[in-house]
Design a protein around this motif. Structure first.
Motif, PDB file in Angstrom:
ATOM      1  N   LYS A 154      -4.794  -0.457  -0.678  1.00 39.42           N
ATOM      2  CA  LYS A 154      -5.884  -1.349  -0.566  1.00 39.42           C
ATOM      3  C   LYS A 154      -6.412  -1.483   1.008  1.00 39.42           C
ATOM      4  O   LYS A 154      -6.569  -2.632   1.495  1.00 39.42           O
ATOM      5  N   GLY A 155      -6.590  -0.252   1.524  1.00 44.62           N
ATOM      6  CA  GLY A 155      -7.059  -0.171   2.993  1.00 44.62           C
ATOM      7  C   GLY A 155      -6.530  -0.514   3.926  1.00 44.62           C
ATOM      8  O   GLY A 155      -6.666  -0.495   5.135  1.00 44.62           O
ATOM      9  N   LYS A 156      -4.956  -0.919   3.673  1.00 45.83           N
ATOM     10  CA  LYS A 156      -4.110  -1.355   4.728  1.00 45.83           C
ATOM     11  C   LYS A 156      -3.680  -0.059   5.397  1.00 45.83           C
ATOM     12  O   LYS A 156      -3.725   1.179   5.020  1.00 45.83           O
ATOM     13  N   GLU A 157      -3.078  -0.011   6.622  1.00 50.31           N
ATOM     14  CA  GLU A 157      -2.714   0.937   7.329  1.00 50.31           C
ATOM     15  C   GLU A 157      -1.427   1.295   7.026  1.00 50.31           C
ATOM     16  O   GLU A 157      -0.463   0.375   6.354  1.00 50.31           O
ATOM     17  N   GLY A 158      -0.899   2.328   7.199  1.00 49.95           N
ATOM     18  CA  GLY A 158       0.551   2.907   7.035  1.00 49.95           C
ATOM     19  C   GLY A 158       0.859   4.147   7.800  1.00 49.95           C
ATOM     20  O   GLY A 158       0.131   4.738   8.487  1.00 49.95           O
ATOM     21  N   GLN A 159       2.105   4.356   7.637  1.00 49.55           N
ATOM     22  CA  GLN A 159       2.473   5.750   8.422  1.00 49.55           C
ATOM     23  C   GLN A 159       3.311   6.397   7.302  1.00 49.55           C
ATOM     24  O   GLN A 159       4.018   5.869   6.646  1.00 49.55           O
ATOM     25  N   GLY A 160       3.131   7.849   7.681  1.00 46.19           N
ATOM     26  CA  GLY A 160       4.037   8.779   6.625  1.00 46.19           C
ATOM     27  C   GLY A 160       4.715  10.010   7.605  1.00 46.19           C
ATOM     28  O   GLY A 160       3.983  10.360   8.477  1.00 46.19           O
ATOM     29  N   ILE A 161       5.807  10.032   7.322  1.00 47.81           N
ATOM     30  CA  ILE A 161       6.316  11.411   8.131  1.00 47.81           C
ATOM     31  C   ILE A 161       7.117  12.189   7.152  1.00 47.81           C
ATOM     32  O   ILE A 161       7.838  11.897   6.446  1.00 47.81           O
ATOM     33  N   LEU A 162       6.896  13.603   7.265  1.00 46.07           N
ATOM     34  CA  LEU A 162       7.504  14.381   6.525  1.00 46.07           C
ATOM     35  C   LEU A 162       8.223  15.223   7.574  1.00 46.07           C
ATOM     36  O   LEU A 162       8.241  15.886   8.333  1.00 46.07           O
TER      37      LEU A 162
END
Ligand SMILES: Nc1ncnc2c1ncn2[C@@H]1O[C@H](COP(=O)(O)OP(=O)(O)OP(=O)(O)O)[C@@H](O)[C@H]1O
Length: 852
Positions: free
Chosen positions: A736-744
């Motif tokens: 919903k347009g919110k920010e977030g972070q992802g790490i692989l």
């Protein structure tokens, strides 16, 4: 007379003025918000911006170029290796017959018997089950190859191949006494794999052992539930190889094998069911499992409200026991597809080439020019109100009550086309409202349909929504109920596995519905075994395939074909997903009319992931992974008190191990994977949905579609099954347009995967310092973990990577790596693996492995 063969194209280009689509405006309400970051891991802080999707002035707005944008890098994976593994597996299975595998069953509830056990019902046969089924489950997610009997009983070994790759076999011990089971599923095609077939976990009592092998896809194979204690061995592979057999007889020792390949369900199963009937055999595959979905875990956001009203969800807590985890889980097993589809290829590719595509993009949009690292976020919202489309006043009231003020980009783009009655294949990023996009116009079809006057007890199903997992089905039904708040005469029901079929049958009778949300297996079960159900399906006017690429992947494909053959050809079909790989485009004609429209809301030239999600990768030796994970979680927690983290692991048993480790390290953690009973999954899922300050360690059961609000970080440890899986997992944040972070987090030998996502805005993360104290703490925590968890994780790990084309093809290297993994768990010597399992994996006599 000219025949229209080509799908229509929609060109969205500034040179074309499309009046058909209302204007999309940028939601420019910028609410800068500092995102907590890992100070060391993530030096680049992101701010949320709701910038929008292309938004142009009304007249310009439109979509511009058509691009099929699917051409993203293909998946990496595992496909072919799966096939190879299956071949090995089937050979092995075909020649195997062991009296030591027995099974029993226990079920008392009469209704259940029919339902769950599936005694042979229908053509698909599948249901097997008997009591134990309940325990069994598994499908994919599972991914685990793990062994060991989990619950008490005898030894167990599990192995599922997923993605094509894995192989699977599972040997899980029963809960009851010493039973042991061995199942094998390869997931090959699609998600199913895993789950479906196989799960064993507990269940039965008494000593029985079972051995199953279901290759390919999900559901086939697996279930077992037969009754009566007996040894059974099933093998269902699709390619025909197995073929044959099916013997089994009632009592003990049995060996079943269903050839699947060509056949659509129908036939295949028929034969099998015939044989099983009365014999307590279970079947192979298909069946029940499918249905099995259980629970609802994800009921989603709207949960409570939803299920109410005219709708009912056919799932009981009581039933959770029975669940089969089934099917659906996720992952994609790709793989099989190559084998199966080869003959269709040329024809299909023509179609794709001619397909008409509608793509929402703007060449000069900020995103297009600075796709990723610009830090700009996508706006999933437009300024178009729902009332700008011809929706019924009661639907609009429902939308308003749901809190939806304006449409999202995908809703705005697809609604007018769907309302016109066209078939649509839609691609839109994760978390951008695809569910409402297909439900709302579907509801309008029901609203406009004449009231049923024929058979009040069995009104036709007008809208059929198929979802790959139980959780997704439940979530979609919840959303439908929200939208239907002011349509008291329209009912929604959910049919998913893991419940008693007979109970569902009764509920469907008691609460007739016009909208049915289902998972493929259980749906097929009803088609085959529920009186009058097939007739009701003949009323279908709209068919929706949610997570379409997954459903059309080989794992579900046959079932989908079977279901499609049971509904009218004259219907509208809607396919939605965040990922539409080229292979899926080639086979979507299975469901769609040739003149369907492909509406792609992902800008040409931009990434398929949400720009407001910061993506990082970290490549580091395997031995550092646990410490790194701990360090990055601690840092994230320190940065954001409202943290909500999803950690994805490669297999269910590795998931369990990681959850145990993080628990030992005193983090607030939960685990979810297919080896957990559905009731537990539902509970944990609900808890995570509502909480902050929580880490959920998950297998791919949570990879697709789950709408957990406000996830702040998604960590993926180990190589994902493929590119699509990476995208869907990452899509659990930044919704919903919110920010977030992802790490692989990858080991050096997994780094090749980065080439498959190189078009995504993923950058290198600085390696966080792990101080000696942290390292020691992690080692200490590992030493407290139960040996059984380590053994099963090791075996699962080996199975997962064995099925990986890149890593698993050099068996010697694979074993070295697995043993490295074993050392990371603090083991001096790698755990011994049952010879049968090694044989199944094609790893017999590979130096470095210990057998038992
Ligand atoms: N018009 C709207 N305005 C605001 N919120 C919306 C709107 N439409 C849907 N939503 C909300 O957006 C969230 C994401 O929707 P949904 O789960 O359908 O996304 P999705 O695109 O299907 O994601 P995925 O690809 O992960 O399945 C949900 O919480 C839903 O209620």
């Amino acid at each position: 007379m000219p025949v229209k063969l080509l799908p229509q194209f929609r060109f969205f280009n500034s040179t074309f003025t499309l009046t058909r689509l209302p204007k999309m405006k940028c939601n420019s309400t910028l609410k800068p918000k500092i995102i907590p970051v890992f100070s060391r891991m993530f030096p680049h802080k992101l701010k949320y911006r709701s910038i929008g999707f292309p938004i142009l002035p009304a007249q310009e707005q439109e979509l511009r170029r058509f691009s099929t944008r699917s051409g993203s890098p293909g998946s990496v994976s595992v496909s072919k290796s799966l096939i190879e593994d299956e071949a090995e597996l089937s050979d092995w299975v075909s020649g195997l017959r062991s009296d030591s595998f027995k099974k029993t069953q226990v079920y008392s509830d009469s209704d259940d018997n029919e339902g769950d056990r599936g005694s042979g019902r229908g053509k698909f046969g599948n249901r097997r089950n008997g009591g134990e089924e309940r325990g069994e489950k598994r499908r994919r997610d599972d991914d685990d190859f793990s062994g060991s009997g989990r619950r008490s009983g005898g030894p167990s070994m599990e192995s599922n191949s997923r993605g094509g790759g894995r192989f699977g076999s599972e040997f899980v011990g029963g809960r009851g006494g010493g039973r042991g089971q061995m199942l094998s599923n390869s997931r090959g095609g699609g998600r199913f794999g895993n789950d479906r077939g196989s799960r064993n976990e507990g269940g039965g009592s008494g000593g029985q052992d079972r051995m199953e092998s279901s290759s390919r896809g999900r559901r086939f194979g697996s279930e077992d539930r037969g009754s009566g204690g007996q040894d059974r061995m099933e093998s269902s592979l699709r390619g025909g190889r197995f073929g044959s057999e099916g013997r089994g007889s009632g009592g003990r020792d049995r060996m079943e094998s269903f050839p699947r390949k060509g056949g659509r369900f129908g036939s295949e199963m028929t034969s099998s069911s015939a044989s099983r009937r009365g014999k307590g055999l279970v079947g192979s595959g298909y069946g029940r499992d499918m249905g099995a979905q259980v629970g609802s875990s994800r009921l989603g956001r709207k949960e409570g409200t939803s299920m109410g009203r005219g709708s009912s969800m056919l799932l009981d807590e009581d039933d959770t026991d029975n669940e089969d985890e089934d099917e659906e889980e996720e992952n994609g097993y790709k793989g099989f597809r190559d084998l199966i589809d080869s003959e269709e290829e040329s024809e299909e590719s023509d179609e794709v080439a001619d397909e008409k595509v509608l793509s929402l993009e703007k060449e000069d949009s900020p995103r297009a020019s600075h796709p990723s690292s610009s830090g700009k976020s996508d706006s999933h919202l437009t300024e178009t109100g729902f009332d700008q489309f011809p929706l019924s006043p009661l639907s609009l009231k429902g939308v308003k009550d749901a809190g939806y003020k304006t449409m999202t980009v995908v809703q705005e783009a697809t609604l007018p086309v769907i309302l016109k009655g066209n078939d649509v294949l839609a691609k839109a990023k994760t978390g951008t409202g695809k569910t409402v996009a297909f439900l709302l116009p579907s509801i309008e079809v029901v609203v406009k349909s004449p009231p049923n006057t024929l058979d009040q007890k069995r009104p036709p199903v007008l809208v059929l929504v198929i979802c790959p997992t139980r959780e997704l089905a439940t979530q979609a039904a919840a959303e439908a109920n929200t939208l239907l708040k002011y349509h008291p005469s329209i009912g929604v029901q959910v049919v998913i596995g893991g419940t008693r079929l007979a109970l569902e049958q009764k509920r469907m009778q008691a609460n007739p519905c016009q909208i049915l949300v289902a998972t493929p297996g259980r749906l097929r079960d009803h088609v085959e075994n529920t009186a009058g159900f097939a007739t009701r399906l003949m009323g279908v006017k709209v068919l929706v395939l949610d997570e379409a690429d997954h459903l059309l992947d080989m794992g579900f494909r046959k079932e989908i074909e079977r279901i499609i053959s049971a509904i009218p050809k004259q219907r509208q079909t809607l396919l939605f997903s965040a990922t539409v790989p080229p292979e899926v485009r080639q086979i979507c004609h299975i469901a769609l009319k040739r003149d369907h429209e492909f509406i792609n809301t992902v800008e040409e030239g931009s990434e398929e992931t949400n720009a407001q999600v910061q993506q990082m990768h970290l490549v580091s030796p395997l031995e550092t992974h646990f410490s790194l994970l701990y360090a990055m979680l601690k840092e994230h927690i320190a940065d954001d008190v409202n943290y909500k983290v999803l950690v994805f692991c490669t297999t269910a048993m590795v998931t369990r191990l990681v959850a145990e480790l993080l628990g030992e390290l005193n983090l607030n953690v939960r685990e979810i994977h297919s080896r957990k009973p559905q009731s537990y999954r539902t509970r944990v899922s609900d808890e995570f949905r509502k909480s902050t300050g929580l880490i959920l360690v998950s297998s791919d059961v949570s990879a697709r579609g789950v709408d957990y609000p406000d996830v702040t970080l998604v960590v993926q440890i180990g190589v994902p099954a493929d590119r699509q899986q990476y995208i869907h997992r990452l899509g659990r944040t930044g919704r919903k347009g919110k920010e977030g972070q992802g790490i692989l987090l990858l080991a050096p030998w997994e780094e090749y995967f980065l080439s498959t996502i190189k078009d995504l805005p993923i950058s290198k993360a600085p390696v966080p310092l792990v101080d000696p104290e942290t390292k020691k703490k992690v080692e200490r925590a590992l030493s407290h973990i139960d040996m059984k968890s380590k053994e099963t994780a090791y075996q699962a790990w080996l199975g997962y990577y064995n099925s990986n084309r890149s890593i698993g093809k050099d068996k010697y290297r694979l074993v070295e790596l697995a043993n490295e993994f074993s050392r990371t768990m603090g083991l001096d010597n790698p755990p011994a693996i049952p010879k049968l399992v090694l044989g199944k994996m094609g790893l017999k006599n590979v130096p470095g492995l210990r057998s038992k």
